[in-house]
Design an enzyme around this catalytic site. Structure first.
Site, PDB file in Angstrom:
ATOM      1  N   HIS A  65       5.156   7.783 -36.489  1.00  0.00           N
ATOM      2  CA  HIS A  65       6.075   8.921 -36.499  1.00  0.00           C
ATOM      3  C   HIS A  65       5.272  10.215 -36.434  1.00  0.00           C
ATOM      4  CE1 HIS A  65       9.852   6.770 -38.282  1.00  0.00           C
ATOM      5  NE2 HIS A  65       9.865   6.802 -36.966  1.00  0.00           N
ATOM      6  N   ASP A  67       5.306  13.130 -37.803  1.00  0.00           N
ATOM      7  CA  ASP A  67       4.840  13.867 -38.981  1.00  0.00           C
ATOM      8  C   ASP A  67       3.645  13.207 -39.651  1.00  0.00           C
ATOM      9  OD1 ASP A  67       6.723  11.837 -39.680  1.00  0.00           O
ATOM     10  OD2 ASP A  67       6.977  12.707 -41.667  1.00  0.00           O
ATOM     11  N   HIS A 141      10.029   0.150 -43.034  1.00  0.00           N
ATOM     12  CA  HIS A 141      10.404   1.453 -42.507  1.00  0.00           C
ATOM     13  C   HIS A 141      11.050   1.236 -41.144  1.00  0.00           C
ATOM     14  CE1 HIS A 141      10.511   5.717 -42.541  1.00  0.00           C
ATOM     15  NE2 HIS A 141       9.638   5.899 -41.562  1.00  0.00           N
ATOM     16  N   HIS A 270       5.250  13.273 -49.664  1.00  0.00           N
ATOM     17  CA  HIS A 270       6.265  13.161 -48.606  1.00  0.00           C
ATOM     18  C   HIS A 270       7.620  13.628 -49.151  1.00  0.00           C
ATOM     19  CE1 HIS A 270       8.586  11.299 -45.260  1.00  0.00           C
ATOM     20  NE2 HIS A 270       7.459  11.460 -44.588  1.00  0.00           N
TER      21      HIS A 270
END
Length: 308
Positions: A65, A67, A141, A270
């Site tokens: 991902h 980020d 995830h 996070h």
């Protein structure tokens, strides 16, 4: 051994939290640093920190991902300009090599060091040498995602100098051989066995750094008896529904994982940008209700990992 947080936010950069990147400072142990994830702007965060990119040795990517990844091409390029000329190894999920090769190839970046990309194909040991072992395991995830367990191997015990001095043995090459456990013969005929002059071994430390995940069994396995667990806590307890919908964790879930795994210290990161000020303090209190030694990471915050 020290954890240094370059970015502690979730999803996209915010004014008070950049996206994910963590440094494991191993300068005292091996003269290098390791990085975990590389969200957008990581190299800018490094410029505002004491971190020396030229000292970097390894990068561990949890998942692809943006980020956690979009800062990687710029960081790899900057490493050359900042004196990094030693080999650099990146570990992460399948597809990582294609991302690196494409971004560097299209931008025609020239690196002054050897770059190795190791894609993880299955759970298990991804790196091991005489001093450290790193294990990876898949998490739950939306895309393939890994957590990492960094294990410092036990160190030899201290040489008991007082005992040797009492026997009239002075400092010299014999000390080194005894510390290694060898048996040595003195000039007067006496025989000394190394294991009788070395104290108990010094227990190595365990640091677990997880990628984005909802609660799962591998989180607990990776965190078992860890000195420090770095766990995402994107949402507070009141948004458990959102955490479940987006395969993330709440503060309470992170704390319960730490408690069940026997973790000494929990560090939450996070964090959604919705939690600021009193809202951020509430996250800490939610976690501490289940695991007393819980902390909320902030950008440019560090934590020294103590020995047991």
């Amino acid at each position: 051994m020290e954890l240094y947080f370059l970015g502690t936010g979730a999803g996209m950069p915010a004014r008070h939290r950049n996206v994910t990147s963590i440094v494991l400072n191993l300068l005292p142990e091996r003269g290098t640093i390791w990085l975990f994830d590389c969200g957008e702007g990581t190299q800018h965060q490094i410029l505002r920190s004491p971190v020396k990119l030229s000292k970097s040795e390894k990068m561990f990517i949890t998942h692809l991902h943006g980020d956690h990844l979009f800062g990687l091409p710029g960081l790899l390029s900057s490493r050359s300009y900042q004196g990094g000329d030693t080999p650099f190894v990146i570990y992460g999920p399948k597809g990582l090599k294609a991302f690196v090769d494409t971004s560097l190839g299209l931008s025609q970046v020239h690196l002054d060091y050897e770059l190795v990309v190791h894609e993880i194909e299955e759970d298990g040991v991804v790196f091991e040498d005489a001093n450290f072992r790193v294990e990876a395991a898949s998490l739950e995830h939306r895309i393939e995602c890994f957590g990492y367990r960094i294990i410092e191997k036990d160190l030899p015990g201290k040489l008991q100098l007082d005992k040797l001095r009492e026997l009239g043995v002075t400092a010299g090459p014999l000390y080194g051989r005894l510390k290694q456990g060898h048996t040595v013969l003195l000039e007067d005929g006496r025989e000394l066995k190394g294991d009788q002059f070395v104290g108990p071994s010094i227990k190595g430390r365990i640091v677990t750094i997880l990628g984005d995940t909802k609660p799962c069994s591998n989180s607990s396995l990776l965190a078992a008896d860890a000195d420090v667990l770095v766990h995402e806590a994107t949402f507070g307890a009141e948004r458990a529904d959102l955490a479940d919908a987006y395969d993330h964790s709440t503060t309470e879930q992170a704390a319960l994982t730490a408690k069940e795994a026997g973790v000494k210290t929990l560090i939450m990161t996070h964090i959604s940008s919705r939690y600021q000020g009193e809202g951020a303090e509430q996250l800490v209190q939610e976690a501490r209700a289940h695991h007393a030694d819980s902390w909320l990471a902030e950008d440019f915050w560090s934590y020294t990992v103590p020995r047991k």
